[in-house]
Design a protein around this motif. Structure first.
Motif, mmCIF file in Angstrom:
data_model
loop_
_atom_site.group_PDB
_atom_site.id
_atom_site.type_symbol
_atom_site.label_atom_id
_atom_site.label_comp_id
_atom_site.label_asym_id
_atom_site.label_seq_id
_atom_site.Cartn_x
_atom_site.Cartn_y
_atom_site.Cartn_z
ATOM 1 N N ILE A 86 44.482 32.008 48.995
ATOM 2 C CA ILE A 86 43.947 30.582 49.525
ATOM 3 C C ILE A 86 42.531 30.664 48.794
ATOM 4 C CG2 ILE A 86 42.670 29.338 51.361
ATOM 5 C CD1 ILE A 86 45.140 30.203 53.030
ATOM 6 N N LEU A 87 41.696 31.844 48.893
ATOM 7 C CA LEU A 87 40.423 32.057 48.230
ATOM 8 C C LEU A 87 40.464 31.968 46.634
ATOM 9 C CD1 LEU A 87 38.385 34.675 50.036
ATOM 10 C CD2 LEU A 87 38.642 32.244 50.455
ATOM 11 N N GLU A 88 41.672 32.059 46.004
ATOM 12 C CA GLU A 88 41.851 31.878 44.661
ATOM 13 C C GLU A 88 41.911 30.381 44.398
ATOM 14 O OE1 GLU A 88 44.810 35.945 43.507
ATOM 15 O OE2 GLU A 88 45.458 33.778 43.121
ATOM 16 N N ASP A 89 42.737 29.610 45.009
ATOM 17 C CA ASP A 89 42.626 28.294 44.865
ATOM 18 C C ASP A 89 41.292 27.480 45.211
ATOM 19 O OD1 ASP A 89 45.074 28.081 44.004
ATOM 20 O OD2 ASP A 89 45.985 27.107 45.599
ATOM 21 N N LEU A 90 40.538 28.177 46.203
ATOM 22 C CA LEU A 90 39.241 27.746 46.430
ATOM 23 C C LEU A 90 38.143 28.165 45.382
ATOM 24 C CD1 LEU A 90 39.157 28.151 50.250
ATOM 25 C CD2 LEU A 90 39.334 26.083 49.226
ATOM 26 N N GLU A 91 38.707 28.849 44.472
ATOM 27 C CA GLU A 91 37.675 29.526 43.535
ATOM 28 C C GLU A 91 36.487 30.422 43.890
ATOM 29 O OE1 GLU A 91 37.984 26.057 42.904
ATOM 30 O OE2 GLU A 91 39.766 26.538 41.688
ATOM 31 N N LEU A 92 36.890 31.142 45.156
ATOM 32 C CA LEU A 92 35.884 32.022 45.581
ATOM 33 C C LEU A 92 36.650 33.387 45.122
ATOM 34 C CD1 LEU A 92 35.447 30.605 49.257
ATOM 35 C CD2 LEU A 92 33.752 31.198 47.449
ATOM 36 N N GLU A 93 37.658 33.507 44.812
ATOM 37 C CA GLU A 93 38.176 34.747 44.188
ATOM 38 C C GLU A 93 38.757 34.329 42.753
ATOM 39 O OE1 GLU A 93 38.054 38.018 44.637
ATOM 40 O OE2 GLU A 93 36.757 37.757 46.697
ATOM 41 N N THR A 94 38.904 35.213 42.076
ATOM 42 C CA THR A 94 39.199 34.714 40.382
ATOM 43 C C THR A 94 40.720 34.569 40.674
ATOM 44 O OG1 THR A 94 37.570 36.370 39.484
ATOM 45 C CG2 THR A 94 39.601 35.490 38.100
ATOM 46 N N LYS A 95 41.284 33.353 39.942
ATOM 47 C CA LYS A 95 42.705 33.033 40.054
ATOM 48 C C LYS A 95 43.397 34.268 39.263
ATOM 49 C CE LYS A 95 45.090 28.960 40.582
ATOM 50 N NZ LYS A 95 44.963 27.455 41.296
ATOM 51 N N GLY A 96 44.519 34.354 39.866
ATOM 52 C CA GLY A 96 45.395 35.545 39.322
ATOM 53 C C GLY A 96 45.362 36.918 39.812
ATOM 54 N N ARG A 97 44.494 37.019 40.516
ATOM 55 C CA ARG A 97 43.963 38.391 40.957
ATOM 56 C C ARG A 97 45.428 38.984 41.815
ATOM 57 N NH1 ARG A 97 38.522 40.458 43.816
ATOM 58 N NH2 ARG A 97 38.652 42.802 43.280
ATOM 59 N N LEU A 137 48.355 38.217 41.348
ATOM 60 C CA LEU A 137 49.570 38.321 40.450
ATOM 61 C C LEU A 137 49.178 39.627 39.685
ATOM 62 C CD1 LEU A 137 52.087 36.836 39.802
ATOM 63 C CD2 LEU A 137 50.910 35.665 38.119
ATOM 64 N N ASN A 138 48.002 40.090 39.413
ATOM 65 C CA ASN A 138 47.637 41.078 38.372
ATOM 66 C C ASN A 138 47.919 42.325 39.222
ATOM 67 O OD1 ASN A 138 46.671 39.860 36.411
ATOM 68 N ND2 ASN A 138 44.536 39.665 37.226
ATOM 69 N N CYS A 139 47.674 42.276 40.565
ATOM 70 C CA CYS A 139 48.111 43.470 41.445
ATOM 71 C C CYS A 139 49.627 43.628 41.393
ATOM 72 C CB CYS A 139 47.809 42.986 42.849
ATOM 73 S SG CYS A 139 45.977 43.349 43.087
ATOM 74 N N LEU A 140 50.372 42.541 41.539
ATOM 75 C CA LEU A 140 51.869 42.713 41.398
ATOM 76 C C LEU A 140 52.370 43.306 39.941
ATOM 77 C CD1 LEU A 140 54.632 41.907 42.911
ATOM 78 C CD2 LEU A 140 54.508 39.722 41.465
ATOM 79 N N ASP A 200 41.566 47.358 46.170
ATOM 80 C CA ASP A 200 40.404 46.040 46.064
ATOM 81 C C ASP A 200 39.968 45.648 47.512
ATOM 82 O OD1 ASP A 200 41.059 46.080 43.409
ATOM 83 O OD2 ASP A 200 42.554 44.319 43.523
ATOM 84 N N SER A 201 41.006 45.884 48.438
ATOM 85 C CA SER A 201 40.329 45.574 49.986
ATOM 86 C C SER A 201 39.305 46.481 50.252
ATOM 87 C CB SER A 201 41.715 45.702 50.765
ATOM 88 O OG SER A 201 42.610 44.923 50.617
ATOM 89 N N VAL A 202 39.491 47.776 49.780
ATOM 90 C CA VAL A 202 38.348 48.694 50.252
ATOM 91 C C VAL A 202 37.046 48.565 49.487
ATOM 92 C CG1 VAL A 202 37.579 51.127 50.517
ATOM 93 C CG2 VAL A 202 39.993 50.413 51.306
ATOM 94 N N GLN A 203 37.065 48.330 48.134
ATOM 95 C CA GLN A 203 36.113 48.513 47.350
ATOM 96 C C GLN A 203 35.419 46.972 46.969
ATOM 97 O OE1 GLN A 203 37.612 49.815 43.579
ATOM 98 N NE2 GLN A 203 37.577 52.035 44.302
ATOM 99 N N ASP A 204 36.237 46.014 47.319
ATOM 100 C CA ASP A 204 35.708 44.667 47.170
ATOM 101 C C ASP A 204 35.830 43.748 48.538
ATOM 102 O OD1 ASP A 204 34.582 42.423 45.789
ATOM 103 O OD2 ASP A 204 36.410 41.987 44.488
ATOM 104 N N TYR A 205 37.109 43.390 48.879
ATOM 105 C CA TYR A 205 37.201 42.506 49.663
ATOM 106 C C TYR A 205 36.262 42.865 51.224
ATOM 107 C CZ TYR A 205 41.178 41.220 46.760
ATOM 108 O OH TYR A 205 41.845 40.837 45.536
ATOM 109 N N GLU A 206 36.420 44.173 51.661
ATOM 110 C CA GLU A 206 35.701 44.623 52.639
ATOM 111 C C GLU A 206 34.345 44.402 52.616
ATOM 112 O OE1 GLU A 206 34.099 46.358 56.106
ATOM 113 O OE2 GLU A 206 33.813 47.210 54.007
ATOM 114 N N LYS A 207 33.840 44.793 51.578
ATOM 115 C CA LYS A 207 32.389 44.557 51.341
ATOM 116 C C LYS A 207 32.044 43.043 51.291
ATOM 117 C CE LYS A 207 31.736 48.807 48.655
ATOM 118 N NZ LYS A 207 31.542 49.265 47.413
#
Length: 973
Positions: free
Chosen positions: A243-254, A256-259, A271-278
């Motif tokens: 949802i944050l991707e569509d809100l442009e709070l996260e880069t779109k395709g992130r 999909l890149n994980c997949l 990503d959750s530990v190094q980025d999202y949690e922070k």
């Protein structure tokens, strides 16, 4: 007026063609919007300066605009949202004059996806020269033809055929959904096979839940509570980032890149530990999950569905929609059944959860929260709102909106920043739920509400959701610390001290309580937690029949401030029943009741028939009067007019009552209309409610274990002792005749008497005196029946008794010795009352038929009652007391039927009824096989007897013409 609009549109068209002819490329998309579509909308009645009518999505500022620039994104959201009171009605997207959107799959998919994601039935695209109207009630996909369920017309067509095309853009028509009867759109809009967004998204989540469950099952050591919990956390985190991707709070395709990496879950966890949690902290990412090993294949379908050419547009899907979806979702759980992992409805919700529609929750919240007198921010932030059975948080989302509006009014500002909204959430909103998964869902929906509001957030993002969930607690509102229950039940029911849950509320109570408490039938709760059930009944002083919501309702009085307010949605069953009188009187005697909204429509909750009311309590004043409102507004098939259902203009009837008038009374508009005339007749000793006539017993027949096996039809003798018959599974079976009994079902009851013996049969493993026939005796005397019951035991999914030798025992063994007694049968689900008298040899179906018996088995007295029950005047009274059902039907179960008054009968009255009853039944018997003139004569004779009987009954009721007019007007309303 219409002609004036057409003339103005002609002038605008001519100007357009003039510019187009001189320089085609001079008409850019911006020119189409500002120079022509804006003016066209104004001609059609829209005020572009009023954002409650028109929202122009091109005007994006702040972080969202910066992020669009960073990723070189072209903003693709439709240019206009045409609204009614701020609620979207239609999307309209502007295109460049050189763009061939009519033949563009991409343009069609884009506009369909946005409208479908917002539950809007149609959407539009235009470059002013051409217009496209797209049906958006079905799930779109990028390969659909652009003209699939769409119509196209030109500006000239609009002028030449304004009555056909104008309503798709004209303000009044759009706001009221008054579409023209166009063949293509009508066929599409009424297609019941179309999947709505909530149905499709719920199915998607359910499938992903099952896949994740299979991936984690062997890592959970059989702990299904833990399995459900961790699966929910994983889904929440993934969906949140998407949802944050569509809100442009996260880069779109992130995602999909994980997949596309070697291991989605490993990459996402990093990503959750190094980025999202922070960035987001506490609400969703602070809990450290076990080191799960999950293969990419378990994520592929879900991630692909929500990313690659996805129809889900999360930047427009409202948070309250996600909340409603999750409410449905919370009623289900992962279990192992027959060796397979499955998702089933929870034991206490065998029919599934019923999500509270957001507009219903919002209407109750706005009715309840009175913040208008608060002039300072600190006073506003000192107000507390509790949802004590919160689910996914629909009521708190609505409360947050009300607080936000008031804070803007206090500041005299048009906007708030993110920290303001977070401060309201952490200081004012409180929640409790017994389902830990619900608390996780609540964290997500509240987080989304904060992030989708486009509030200004300082960058870089750092711990922006910290402390958000401090007031959202796992616990039990109704089971308190004094509960002395076994440890096995305690682990599931969690005795709770509210002051420990919320230390800041230790010395005070809540200012507001808003909620929809769970409606759970007693039989489901008792079966799972019998000792807790005993505790609750004793703690809250209730009988065995009340549902769980009544315990919640009574508890609220202890949790709210002495001058606070409470609003709850309740099932109306307790409004009319004898067992509900205690709760009704408790509410009345609290002196807090000031309003009831009786919702007559039973379509307010999607996918479920519900009969609800809103109860409003205000303890800040003395409520001498109660307003009882009748709201019968019908939602449309697509639920797009839901926002209008709770407007005051849709109150069909308003009754003002003294608070004291509600004590010891049934609560219904029908009863309020007739209560005075009934009370006066009872006082005169002319009428008596059935429940007060001691010789009358209203009950039901046997309650079998599984009706699909026990009920038989089309019985045929195949020997002196054995019959063949068909069960409700359409299987041919053989059983001994002596262990069957005749039984009436709801649809089989005729009037007065039954000559054609219309009943079915039930398998009856009991003696004539009602004693259970043991397995060893069955084996000797009724071997075929025992063989059939063993077949049932193998295939039935219904719960059995604990004794394996008594597996075929009925679930309720009451009055099994009454088979040969005389009875009257009245169906429980009725359009109108029908009663049949039987001298013996019949049961009534437990779930469908009322069985009325006389203490003295007086056949003559029962014949008299049967005449009364079949009379029009009794029918009218019965409909006033009956419960609600769908399709024009009414529920006349015992708790409703027993309140209906009948005349007090003398022996002379009974003698009359016996004579007329026998004449009616004898004439009916003569009519069987009659034909020609004789048939006509007998029908006239029968009608005369019935007419005479009904007149005699009307005289016994002794109602004046004015009384009869009141009664008829209530029934016909």
């Amino acid at each position: 007026m219409c002609q004036s609009k057409i003339e103005q549109i002609k002038l605008l068209r001519d100007r357009f063609y003039e510019i187009r002819k001189s320089n085609l490329y001079a008409i850019s998309e911006e020119k189409v919007r500002s120079g022509f579509l804006n003016k066209l909308l104004e001609i059609l009645g829209w005020d572009l300066s009023d954002i409650t009518e028109v929202v122009e999505e091109k005007h994006i500022q702040g972080i969202a605009r910066d992020r669009l620039r960073e990723i070189s994104s072209i903003h693709v959201k439709p240019d206009y949202i045409l609204c009614k009171n701020g609620v979207p009605r239609i999307y309209l997207d502007a295109k460049n004059i050189t763009e061939d959107f009519v033949n563009s799959k991409e343009a069609a998919f884009q506009i369909r996806s946005y409208a479908w994601s917002t539950n809007l039935p149609i959407s539009l695209i235009s470059n002013f020269e051409y217009f496209g109207i797209y049906n958006t009630t079905f799930k779109p996909n990028p390969n659909q033809a652009p003209d699939y369920k769409a119509i196209f017309f030109t500006i000239d067509d609009l002028i030449d055929n304004y009555s056909l095309y104008g309503p798709f853009m004209e303000k009044e028509s759009v706001q009221e959904y008054k579409w023209p009867s166009h063949l293509i759109l009508n066929e599409a809009l009424n297609n019941s096979g179309n999947k709505t967004l909530d149905e499709d998204f719920f199915e998607l989540l359910d499938n992903f839940r099952l896949q994740l469950g299979e991936a984690l099952l062997h890592q959970m050591s059989g702990n299904f509570q833990k399995l459900n919990y961790y699966v929910q956390i994983i889904i929440n985190r993934i969906l949140f980032i998407r949802i944050l991707e569509d809100l442009e709070l996260e880069t779109k395709g992130r995602l999909l890149n994980c997949l596309h990496s070697d291991n989605f879950w490993k990459k996402f966890t990093i990503d959750s530990v190094q980025d999202y949690e922070k960035k987001y902290d506490g609400a969703l990412f602070s809990e450290i999950l076990p080191r799960f090993n999950i293969d990419n294949r378990f994520f592929e379908e879900f991630i692909t569905s929500i990313t690659i050419e996805s129809p889900y547009k999360f930047d427009v899907i409202p948070t309250n929609f996600i909340s409603e979806i999750y409410d449905l979702y919370l009623g289900r759980e992962l279990i192992i059944e027959s060796g397979q992992l499955k998702i089933v409805n929870k034991p206490l919700s065998p029919e599934g959860a019923v999500p509270t529609p957001y507009y219903l929750a919002e209407s109750l919240v706005r009715e309840t929260l009175d913040l208008s007198e608060l002039k300072k921010e600190e006073d506003l932030l000192n107000i507390s709102v509790l949802d004590p059975c919160v689910g996914s948080g629909t009521f708190l989302i609505a409360a947050l909106e009300v607080f936000s509006e008031r804070l803007k009014e206090i500041r005299k500002s048009t906007s708030l920043n993110y920290e303001d909204i977070k401060r309201i959430t952490t200081k004012c909103l409180y929640a409790i739920d017994l389902d830990p998964t619900a608390i996780e869902v609540l964290k997500m929906t509240i987080s989304l509400k904060l992030l989708t509001g486009r509030y200004h957030i300082k960058e870089p993002l750092e711990r922006i959701l910290s402390d958000l969930a401090e007031n959202f607690k796992y616990g039990n509102t109704i089971v308190q610390n004094d509960a002395d229950i076994p440890i096995a039940e305690k682990n599931n029911q969690i005795p709770t001290d509210i002051s420990i849950l919320f230390p800041t509320m230790k010395d005070r109570k809540f200012d507001y309580i808003v909620t929809n408490p769970p409606y759970i039938e007693p039989k489901h709760f008792k079966k799972n937690w019998p000792e807790t059930w005993k505790y609750l009944k004793g703690k809250y002083s209730f009988t065995d029949k009340v549902d769980i919501s009544m315990f919640f309702l009574k508890r609220f009085f202890e949790l709210v401030q002495p001058n606070g307010r409470v609003s709850v949605i309740v099932q109306k069953r307790f409004f009319r029943t004898e067992y509900g009188k205690l709760m009704r009187n408790y509410i009345v005697n609290s002196n807090g009741l000031n309003r009831v909204i009786d919702f007559k429509s039973n379509k307010l909750f999607k996918h479920k028939l519900t009969y609800i009311a809103g109860i409003f309590l205000d303890f800040s004043k003395v409520n001498e009067f109660v307003t009882y409102d009748i709201n019968s507004f019908e939602v449309n098939s697509t639920y797009t007019n839901f926002d209008e259902c709770f407007s005051t203009i849709n109150i069909e009837r308003r009754i003002k009552l003294l608070n004291s008038e509600l004590e010891n009374k049934i609560w219904s508009a029908e009863f309020f209309a007739i209560q005075n005339l009934v009370a006066s007749k009872i006082k005169e000793n002319r009428l008596t409610p059935l429940k007060n006539i001691k010789r009358i017993n209203i009950g039901v027949g046997p309650q079998v274990l599984d009706s699909k096996f026990y009920f038989l039809s089309n019985a045929k003798d195949i020997g002196s002792e054995v019959i063949s018959a068909v069960n409700r599974r359409k299987e041919l079976v053989e059983v001994e005749k002596d262990v069957t009994r005749k039984v009436y079902r709801n649809e089989q009851v005729p009037q007065y008497i039954d000559f054609e013996q219309q009943g079915s049969l039930i398998v009856f493993p009991y003696t004539e005196s009602g004693e259970f026939i043991r397995k060893d005796i069955m084996d000797v005397q009724y071997p075929k029946t025992l063989e059939y019951l063993k077949f049932m035991d193998k295939h039935s999914t219904c719960a059995r008794v604990d004794d394996p030798d008594a597996f075929y025992r009925y679930t309720r063994e009451t009055k099994l010795d009454s088979y040969n007694r005389p009875k009257i049968f009245i169906p429980m689900t009725i359009l109108s009352v029908v009663a049949v008298f039987k001298e013996g040899d019949y049961f009534g179906d437990n779930s469908n038929i009322n069985t009325i018996m006389d203490k003295y088995d007086d056949i003559n007295y029962l014949k008299g009652l049967c005449c009364i029950f079949n009379s029009p005047i009794f029918n009218d009274f019965a409909l006033c007391y009956a419960g609600e059902a769908s399709g024009g039907y009414h529920k006349l179960n015992k708790q409703f039927l027993e309140n209906v008054p009948i005349p007090n009968l003398s022996q002379e009255n009974i003698d009359y009824f016996v004579d007329i009853f026998d004449k009616i039944t004898a004439t009916r018997l003569s009519l069987i096989g009659a034909f020609g003139s004789k048939k006509e004569y007998l029908e006239n004779e029968l009608n005369t007897y019935i007419y005479t009987c009904n007149n005699y009954i009307a005289q016994l009721y002794d109602l004046s013409d004015e009384d009869l007019e009141i009664l008829r007007s209530v029934v016909n309303d």
